[in-house]
Design a protein around this motif. Structure first.
Motif, mmCIF file in Angstrom:
data_model
loop_
_atom_site.group_PDB
_atom_site.id
_atom_site.type_symbol
_atom_site.label_atom_id
_atom_site.label_comp_id
_atom_site.label_asym_id
_atom_site.label_seq_id
_atom_site.Cartn_x
_atom_site.Cartn_y
_atom_site.Cartn_z
ATOM 1 N N SER A 199 43.090 45.924 53.687
ATOM 2 C CA SER A 199 42.855 47.257 53.123
ATOM 3 C C SER A 199 43.480 47.220 51.747
ATOM 4 O O SER A 199 44.443 46.668 51.402
ATOM 5 N N PRO A 200 42.784 47.650 50.638
ATOM 6 C CA PRO A 200 43.278 47.295 49.144
ATOM 7 C C PRO A 200 44.482 48.410 48.945
ATOM 8 O O PRO A 200 44.477 49.319 49.306
ATOM 9 N N SER A 201 45.275 47.686 48.217
ATOM 10 C CA SER A 201 46.344 48.533 47.584
ATOM 11 C C SER A 201 47.013 47.790 46.325
ATOM 12 O O SER A 201 46.698 46.440 46.099
ATOM 13 N N GLU A 202 47.845 48.512 45.576
ATOM 14 C CA GLU A 202 48.235 47.742 44.371
ATOM 15 C C GLU A 202 49.008 46.448 44.501
ATOM 16 O O GLU A 202 48.659 45.376 44.104
ATOM 17 N N ASP A 203 49.911 46.604 45.597
ATOM 18 C CA ASP A 203 50.778 45.412 45.985
ATOM 19 C C ASP A 203 49.803 44.221 46.540
ATOM 20 O O ASP A 203 49.972 42.928 46.394
ATOM 21 N N GLY A 204 48.816 44.776 47.574
ATOM 22 C CA GLY A 204 47.929 43.957 48.197
ATOM 23 C C GLY A 204 47.200 43.001 47.114
ATOM 24 O O GLY A 204 47.013 41.818 47.404
ATOM 25 N N ILE A 205 46.670 43.549 46.202
ATOM 26 C CA ILE A 205 45.840 43.059 45.307
ATOM 27 C C ILE A 205 46.636 42.018 44.338
ATOM 28 O O ILE A 205 46.292 40.863 43.934
ATOM 29 N N TYR A 206 47.652 42.607 43.873
ATOM 30 C CA TYR A 206 48.762 41.456 43.149
ATOM 31 C C TYR A 206 49.158 40.326 43.930
ATOM 32 O O TYR A 206 49.016 39.243 43.547
ATOM 33 N N ALA A 207 49.246 40.392 45.412
ATOM 34 C CA ALA A 207 49.546 39.264 46.183
ATOM 35 C C ALA A 207 48.355 38.447 46.263
ATOM 36 O O ALA A 207 48.537 36.990 46.303
ATOM 37 N N ALA A 208 47.140 39.006 46.252
ATOM 38 C CA ALA A 208 45.951 38.020 46.311
ATOM 39 C C ALA A 208 45.532 37.221 44.980
ATOM 40 O O ALA A 208 45.483 36.122 44.857
ATOM 41 N N GLU A 210 29.012 28.065 31.357
ATOM 42 C CA GLU A 210 28.056 27.168 30.169
ATOM 43 C C GLU A 210 28.666 27.037 28.985
ATOM 44 O O GLU A 210 28.226 25.918 28.335
ATOM 45 N N TRP A 211 29.772 27.524 28.826
ATOM 46 C CA TRP A 211 30.434 27.596 27.735
ATOM 47 C C TRP A 211 31.550 26.480 27.795
ATOM 48 O O TRP A 211 32.220 26.136 26.861
ATOM 49 N N GLY A 212 31.606 25.817 29.020
ATOM 50 C CA GLY A 212 32.630 24.780 29.017
ATOM 51 C C GLY A 212 33.962 25.378 29.565
ATOM 52 O O GLY A 212 34.919 24.718 29.397
ATOM 53 N N LEU A 213 34.018 26.761 30.060
ATOM 54 C CA LEU A 213 34.998 26.956 30.742
ATOM 55 C C LEU A 213 35.087 27.116 32.370
ATOM 56 O O LEU A 213 34.003 27.089 32.779
ATOM 57 N N GLY A 214 36.369 27.181 32.899
ATOM 58 C CA GLY A 214 36.419 27.266 34.371
ATOM 59 C C GLY A 214 36.328 28.698 34.403
ATOM 60 O O GLY A 214 36.643 29.518 33.540
ATOM 61 N N PHE A 215 36.014 29.121 35.990
ATOM 62 C CA PHE A 215 35.962 30.470 36.041
ATOM 63 C C PHE A 215 36.454 30.719 37.511
ATOM 64 O O PHE A 215 36.034 29.865 38.350
ATOM 65 N N LEU A 216 37.393 31.632 37.758
ATOM 66 C CA LEU A 216 38.031 31.760 38.983
ATOM 67 C C LEU A 216 38.019 33.370 39.004
ATOM 68 O O LEU A 216 38.785 34.061 38.289
ATOM 69 N N ALA A 217 37.432 33.803 40.219
ATOM 70 C CA ALA A 217 37.241 35.291 40.473
ATOM 71 C C ALA A 217 37.823 35.530 41.804
ATOM 72 O O ALA A 217 37.685 34.918 42.598
ATOM 73 N N VAL A 218 38.522 36.665 41.961
ATOM 74 C CA VAL A 218 39.506 36.914 43.083
ATOM 75 C C VAL A 218 38.847 38.272 43.772
ATOM 76 O O VAL A 218 38.969 39.082 43.146
ATOM 77 N N GLU A 219 38.581 38.150 44.962
ATOM 78 C CA GLU A 219 38.047 39.339 45.668
ATOM 79 C C GLU A 219 39.500 39.982 46.078
ATOM 80 O O GLU A 219 40.708 39.428 46.003
ATOM 81 N N TYR A 220 39.473 41.386 46.324
ATOM 82 C CA TYR A 220 40.537 42.090 46.822
ATOM 83 C C TYR A 220 40.441 42.452 48.491
ATOM 84 O O TYR A 220 39.515 42.318 48.933
ATOM 85 N N PRO A 221 41.587 42.587 48.891
ATOM 86 C CA PRO A 221 41.481 42.872 50.248
ATOM 87 C C PRO A 221 40.958 44.066 50.680
ATOM 88 O O PRO A 221 40.893 44.937 49.935
ATOM 89 N N GLY A 222 39.867 43.923 51.648
ATOM 90 C CA GLY A 222 39.295 45.075 52.286
ATOM 91 C C GLY A 222 37.872 45.051 51.217
ATOM 92 O O GLY A 222 36.834 46.105 51.883
ATOM 93 N N TYR A 223 37.771 44.093 50.375
ATOM 94 C CA TYR A 223 36.313 44.260 49.588
ATOM 95 C C TYR A 223 35.560 43.046 50.141
ATOM 96 O O TYR A 223 35.985 42.115 50.493
ATOM 97 N N GLY A 224 33.933 43.541 49.902
ATOM 98 C CA GLY A 224 33.210 42.076 50.305
ATOM 99 C C GLY A 224 33.349 41.790 51.683
ATOM 100 O O GLY A 224 33.384 42.385 52.777
ATOM 101 N N ALA A 225 33.637 40.580 51.721
ATOM 102 C CA ALA A 225 33.977 39.959 53.174
ATOM 103 C C ALA A 225 35.319 39.600 53.601
ATOM 104 O O ALA A 225 35.691 39.121 54.570
ATOM 105 N N SER A 226 36.445 40.302 52.692
ATOM 106 C CA SER A 226 37.656 40.035 52.794
ATOM 107 C C SER A 226 38.143 41.149 53.895
ATOM 108 O O SER A 226 37.873 42.234 53.350
ATOM 109 N N PRO A 227 38.935 40.687 54.901
ATOM 110 C CA PRO A 227 39.558 41.693 55.652
ATOM 111 C C PRO A 227 40.539 42.347 55.021
ATOM 112 O O PRO A 227 41.239 42.322 53.869
#
Length: 269
Positions: free
Chosen positions: A116-125, A97-114
């Motif tokens: 397992s989460p890890s630091e390296d895996g989250i960085y890769a996503a 609403e403020w005129g910004l774009g927005f991109l949110a990124v899920e983590y592996p193993g969270y939500g509907a994403s297959p």
């Protein structure tokens, strides 16, 4: 006397074994504690801005993307460890609403994403999502990196790699090793922690405007960590919120603090 000495040695041996077992358990279970990983059974609705982002190895993560108007910045957001992508819709819409774009990124193993989460895996996503943003014509100069709680470590790492022009951190920690030491001071956490997200050691490399927001009564990540990081980043502003804890620091003020973030993302102080 000899009998007493034997009993003491036996007791010490038992305590040593228990301590080793505790260390092994902490090492083995740490990712389940660090990543509670709430799950969603069904696919996320594409008509609301959700899509799947392919990763290496045939995996994927979901992303929520609300494109920016031409020439406007995009906020790339990384959520907390007890959150998931579905919970970022309200934040995204308010920033949009403020005129910004927005991109949110899920983590592996969270939500509907297959996976397992890890630091390296989250960085890769995160890297994959930022690469897609570049392909869509949004350069680093128009990218604002944002993180909350666990996600602050992701935002700082992406900033260190040169992916943004500004950084917003809500309830940040100095490192997961420091957090583990607070929770388990009787264990050698510096040796046990696998995913370190060491923001404090990286901060000096991030010569960008940084906005830090932290609740003054945060019982999970002490406000002192936010203040300490404010001294580590070369260009940081720290704003503490009276009466706010960890999970309500943005919410308790209505939209005031999200609006503050939006103004910062648009180039304000």
């Amino acid at each position: 006397m000899i009998r007493l000495r034997r009993m003491l040695l036996k007791l010490i041996s038992i305590l040593a074994i228990l301590y080793v077992v505790l260390c092994v358990a902490a090492f083995a279970l740490q990712r389940s504690m660090l990543y509670p990983a709430p799950r969603t059974a069904s696919a996320l609705p594409e008509d609301q801005g959700f899509s799947r982002l392919p990763l290496e190895g045939g995996q994927f993560v979901d992303v929520l993307h609300l494109p920016a108007p031409p020439g406007a910045p995009t906020v790339v957001h990384f959520h907390g460890n007890g959150e998931q992508l579905l919970g970022q819709v309200r934040l995204g819409r308010r920033l949009h609403e403020w005129g910004l774009g927005f991109l949110a990124v899920e983590y592996p193993g969270y939500g509907a994403s297959p996976g397992s989460p890890s630091e390296d895996g989250i960085y890769a996503a995160a890297e994959a999502a930022l690469a897609r943003l570049r392909e869509q014509g949004v350069p680093a100069q128009r990218t604002v990196l944002s993180g909350r709680s666990l996600g602050t470590g992701v935002a700082v790492e992406m900033a260190r790699r040169g992916h943004g022009s500004r950084v917003m951190l809500v309830s940040p920690y100095t490192s997961i090793t420091d957090m583990a030491a607070l929770a388990l001071p009787f264990l050698p956490t510096a040796l046990l922690v696998r995913d370190r997200f060491d923001t404090a050691s990286k901060a000096s490399e991030v010569d960008l405007p940084v906005l830090i927001i932290h609740g003054e009564v945060d019982a999970l990540i002490p406000v002192e960590m936010g203040r300490k990081l404010g001294t580590r980043f070369p260009r940081a502003t720290v704003e503490t919120v009276v009466g706010a804890g960890h999970n309500d620091v943005l919410e308790r003020s209505g939209t005031t603090l999200v609006d503050r973030m939006a103004a910062f993302a648009l180039g304000g102080p």
